[in-house]
Design an enzyme around this catalytic site. Structure first.
Site, PDB file in Angstrom:
ATOM      1  N   GLY A   1       2.944 -14.272  -0.267  1.00  0.00           N
ATOM      2  CA  GLY A   1       3.007 -15.396  -1.198  1.00  0.00           C
ATOM      3  C   GLY A   1       3.327 -15.057  -2.646  1.00  0.00           C
ATOM      4  O   GLY A   1       3.638 -15.942  -3.441  1.00  0.00           O
ATOM      5  N   GLY A   2       3.241 -13.772  -3.019  1.00  0.00           N
ATOM      6  CA  GLY A   2       3.710 -13.393  -4.342  1.00  0.00           C
ATOM      7  C   GLY A   2       2.722 -13.588  -5.473  1.00  0.00           C
ATOM      8  O   GLY A   2       3.106 -14.014  -6.569  1.00  0.00           O
TER       9      GLY A   2
ATOM     10  N   ARG B   1     -10.512 -19.809   3.307  1.00  0.00           N
ATOM     11  CA  ARG B   1      -9.537 -19.953   4.384  1.00  0.00           C
ATOM     12  C   ARG B   1     -10.176 -20.206   5.743  1.00  0.00           C
ATOM     13  O   ARG B   1      -9.682 -21.005   6.529  1.00  0.00           O
ATOM     14  CB  ARG B   1      -8.703 -18.676   4.462  1.00  0.00           C
ATOM     15  CG  ARG B   1      -7.851 -18.506   3.252  1.00  0.00           C
ATOM     16  CD  ARG B   1      -7.081 -17.213   3.271  1.00  0.00           C
ATOM     17  NE  ARG B   1      -6.118 -17.253   2.178  1.00  0.00           N
ATOM     18  CZ  ARG B   1      -5.183 -16.345   1.990  1.00  0.00           C
ATOM     19  NH1 ARG B   1      -5.075 -15.326   2.802  1.00  0.00           N
ATOM     20  NH2 ARG B   1      -4.343 -16.463   0.980  1.00  0.00           N
TER      21      ARG B   1
ATOM     22  N   ASN C   1       5.282  -6.519   5.834  1.00  0.00           N
ATOM     23  CA  ASN C   1       4.817  -7.897   5.724  1.00  0.00           C
ATOM     24  C   ASN C   1       4.677  -8.319   4.258  1.00  0.00           C
ATOM     25  O   ASN C   1       4.686  -9.498   3.935  1.00  0.00           O
ATOM     26  CB  ASN C   1       3.452  -8.026   6.417  1.00  0.00           C
ATOM     27  CG  ASN C   1       3.233  -9.407   6.962  1.00  0.00           C
ATOM     28  OD1 ASN C   1       4.087  -9.925   7.677  1.00  0.00           O
ATOM     29  ND2 ASN C   1       2.129 -10.019   6.598  1.00  0.00           N
TER      30      ASN C   1
ATOM     31  N   GLU D   1      -3.900  -3.469   4.875  1.00  0.00           N
ATOM     32  CA  GLU D   1      -4.342  -4.255   6.027  1.00  0.00           C
ATOM     33  C   GLU D   1      -4.668  -3.394   7.244  1.00  0.00           C
ATOM     34  O   GLU D   1      -5.374  -3.850   8.150  1.00  0.00           O
ATOM     35  CB  GLU D   1      -3.296  -5.320   6.379  1.00  0.00           C
ATOM     36  CG  GLU D   1      -3.839  -6.382   7.321  1.00  0.00           C
ATOM     37  CD  GLU D   1      -2.864  -7.507   7.613  1.00  0.00           C
ATOM     38  OE1 GLU D   1      -1.850  -7.631   6.900  1.00  0.00           O
ATOM     39  OE2 GLU D   1      -3.127  -8.276   8.566  1.00  0.00           O
TER      40      GLU D   1
ATOM     41  N   ALA E   1       0.833  -1.205   0.000  1.00  0.00           N
ATOM     42  CA  ALA E   1       0.000   0.000   0.000  1.00  0.00           C
ATOM     43  C   ALA E   1       0.867   1.255   0.000  1.00  0.00           C
ATOM     44  O   ALA E   1       0.634   2.188  -0.777  1.00  0.00           O
ATOM     45  CB  ALA E   1      -0.937  -0.009   1.213  1.00  0.00           C
TER      46      ALA E   1
END
Lengths: 506, 506
Positions: free
Chosen positions: B83-84, B329, B78, B470, B50
């Site tokens: 995970g990319g 998830r 972070n 986030e 961000a």
């Protein structure tokens, strides 16, 4: 290092109170040109269960000059229109009715309904004080209890219903005691700002007297000093559409609420403005027992909670059962909303007269509900099915199955709970109610510790600021069990009074 | 009426910033004796997706003197250990792979996972800008995308994975561009207070430079003026045990986190101190794909998300399947936690080499994971069962059933999704991974509007204060779908830059 900067309070409803640095060492300073108009010991905001519980406890502790304010023109807030029963675990009334119960069982029921996010330290206080609180209400306040009833999600019947069948059965004796003790209750007084001194302590409020609820800017500004701090006992935000849709966008203005119009939550926001943390704000409870055939809380809930376990709840689209009738509120409300049409619950006359009329529901309330079409009477199942446009043959089979489960006291389909005095629904007449949920209780709110002190975002108590009841979050977690909130309000209101009484000021 | 009172800021970590009344008419005033040490245009707090997205967009919009600060000693927050892969719906890469997708489908997937509480206006922005954002990353920033992968809960594969298989594949090119454009990135700079002027606008911060993360009080105080406002892009609070247990008491320190140690959420609290609203704070996502056989985010997630749909996930206590492997998830993590012991997922070598190695997981990562015992290779199902102490005959039957579902592309038991290139698990060797969830993402946070402006508790924008990523709540609602957060961060970081660019100051 301590730094200074000027700050400004606004007088409009969209006010932003100043926050003082915790631990800074300067004295409180009132706005320029302003003076304290009045000084009290504990200032209680709200005249519901929590506020009056706190006021009375303060008196019993020997505090003088307690001041209770309420923005509304009449006392009792949302509590006075409540269902009129309080959870207590292990009372004499339960013993007489042969019900085995104890604090641990209530505690575990609260935590189970809470879905893992309830604050155990708060639930523990309620469980531990439920019996002494019930006895205090009965013996000191003069509340008239008449029956132990069952509410969904509890392990046993433990909801102690008052004679009046509404929250007025608690509120009116509490108000009478306040009057007897000379506790000042000042209505039409709305609090705009909490006043925080430079040590970070709440020392009073800016309020408006002679306020009229329907005119947001009305009233004359006063400054009230509170030497024992301020208790927020002003209830939840079920009626604040902006606030509830911020946390749960589903709950638009299309949903109505069971609450009184004053349940608008501005004191929660005011607490946030002075640094209070809020938790669980997105857990907003819908009441699964309200009827689309009347407005507000209505009469239906008084009957429905005593019908569960005595008759089936039917999905109008399938004419079949669809959910555990004795399941918790969330389970039932979500299931009805998912259907997208009002469900129908019914039981036979024997159960209805035995469990509802003269119990949770007075004879005149019953007659009123019949007259308004909230409760409908049918001679037989066929006429019930016809009226609600259900498939009679399907309904008949469902009812037969339900009756079988009642007799066996075991429901392999939905795990409904049954009671010893339940009579199978083999013959009419039947009494039926349509169900469509309403916004009922905001489980989230201000974070408090077990002394009812308001916690800031770092988890530290804000000195001089307390909160109790529906304005707080944490006790109920995801799901509030019926009648636990009444216990929560009164017990934590009383705890707040004890904490305030011990507070040396600041 | 405007009223004055003094106020005090504290320099310690437990600071409480002052709130100015919205609409008051006085100029900003710095703490007595203090001066602005530095002036920038937009101040960006955080160097993750961000923050860097905002910094680059600001540059492209022609803004000068952008300043990006981060409390940590290295950039990337972070995000760099992510995970990319990034969600985008309707790209050329998808078209090439024969995947039909569009913004509406992504939008409805986000809202579905959000369980009804996601903020639709925010989800819409992500859906609408996902393709242009992906193209911007590829064409302007120089991110190297290599494959479209599938993540549970999405309707189609739409997670665009980078060559590097980690978030560094985004962060490093973004950092390189910042360097190329002369955007100042200042590490070891922690923000203690947002400075609000008397009009209620955020005009700068009090920070400490040369801060060391492991020494909370370290660093030298500076005042940084931000003429275009302040962007909070500082991430979530997965590593703040007090904060997460306040909202969800289950997530005690016994749960580890996939996050970098700096994910401690103090800027969310700082925003609350100046009146920002927070929402959905109790929706804290556990990653269902972490392995108890390694620490942190680890290597397992890179493999697991490409194994779902290609092999069964097994409950070690029953040796049977227990959940939809391609479920979201929350569904998976909750199911594993409910078992109380690590689950096992496996697939055959053909699927594993085809979908995992050289795709989401590099050859050297694969070898590393094999060496560490995170991924285990078994010649046949029997040796797999023996190693994990599963009942071989039960496992064999479960696997046969799963293979049948794979062939039929229909799972009547758990509704697992299957893919055209899936090879049934009829012969070994097999690759297996144990799964135990970790705290991964805090879905809740600061409430923003679709211009990335921070909203106060009344729903009004706080002038000069933006938030993205986030640190914010609302986009994901109850459940965040994999790789949507990367899109959320970069898209809303860029939106914040556009809003700041248009801001006339205050």
């Amino acid at each position: 290092m301590t730094l200074t900067r000027r700050n400004f309070l606004r007088s409009s409803a969209v006010s932003a109170a100043a926050i003082a640095g915790v631990g800074a060492s300067h004295a409180a300073e009132l706005p320029k040109g302003a003076e304290w108009n009045e000084t009290c010991s504990l200032l209680v905001i709200g005249t519901g269960f929590a506020g009056l519980g706190a006021a009375l406890e303060s008196h019993y502790l020997g505090m003088k000059d307690i001041l209770v304010v309420d923005k509304m023109p009449s006392a009792g807030g949302n509590s006075i229109i409540n269902g009129g029963a309080i959870a207590a675990a292990g009372t004499d009334m339960q013993a007489k009715a042969g019900i085995k119960d104890n604090a641990d069982l209530l505690y575990s029921d609260i935590l189970k309904a809470g879905g893992g996010i309830a604050h155990a330290n708060l639930a523990r206080r309620i469980a531990d004080e439920s019996v002494s609180n019930y006895e205090w209400l009965r013996d000191e306040v003069g509340v008239n209890f008449k029956a132990v009833t069952y509410h969904g999600g509890h392990s046993v019947p433990r909801s102690h219903a008052v004679q009046e069948n509404t929250g007025a059965g608690f509120i009116n004796p509490m108000l009478a005691k306040c009057k007897e003790f000379g506790i000042k209750i000042q209505l039409r007084t709305i609090v705009d700002d909490l006043i925080v001194n430079d040590k970070g302590c709440v020392v009073g409020v800016k309020a408006r007297i002679n306020h009229r609820f329907n005119r947001p800017d009305s009233g004359k500004v006063v400054y009230i000093r509170a030497t024992k701090g301020v208790l927020i006992a002003s209830g939840g935000f079920s009626q604040n559409v902006r606030m509830r849709t911020s946390h749960d966008p589903r709950l638009t203005k299309e949903f109505t609420s069971t609450n009184h119009p004053g349940a608008t939550g501005e004191m929660i926001q005011e607490a946030q403005q002075v640094g209070a943390n809020t938790i669980h704000m997105d857990w907003i409870q819908l009441g699964p027992w309200t009827s689309p055939d009347e407005n507000g809380f209505g009469l239906a809930p008084l009957a429905v909670e005593s019908m569960v376990g005595y008759g089936p709840m039917i999905n109008p689209k399938t004419s079949k059962r669809f959910i555990k009738e004795t399941g918790n509120r969330k389970v039932r409300a979500d299931a009805i909303v998912a259907i997208g049409a009002p469900a129908v619950i019914f039981t036979n006359e024997q159960n209805f007269m035995n469990k509802v009329v003269g119990k949770n529901m007075k004879q005149e309330q019953f007659e009123q509900a019949l007259k308004n079409g909230v409760i409908r009477k049918f001679d037989d199942l066929k006429s019930l099915a016809e009226f609600y446009k259900l498939d009679y043959s399907v309904l008949e089979k469902e009812t037969e199955k339900f009756n079988g489960y009642m007799k066996a006291k075991k429901d392999p389909e939905f795990d409904c709970m049954f009671f010893d005095d339940g009579v199978p629904n083999e013959k009419g007449p039947f009494y039926a109610i349509r169900l469509w949920p309403r916004v009922h209780h905001t489980m989230g709110g201000i974070e408090i510790n077990e002394q009812a002190q308001v916690l800031n975002v770092k988890g530290e108590p804000i000195s001089g600021l307390y909160a109790a009841g529906e304005a707080t979050g944490g006790v109920h977690g995801m799901v509030r069990l019926g009648t636990v909130a009444v216990a929560d309000c009164i017990i934590f209101g009383r705890i707040a009074a004890r904490t305030a009484n011990k507070w040396a000021g600041c």
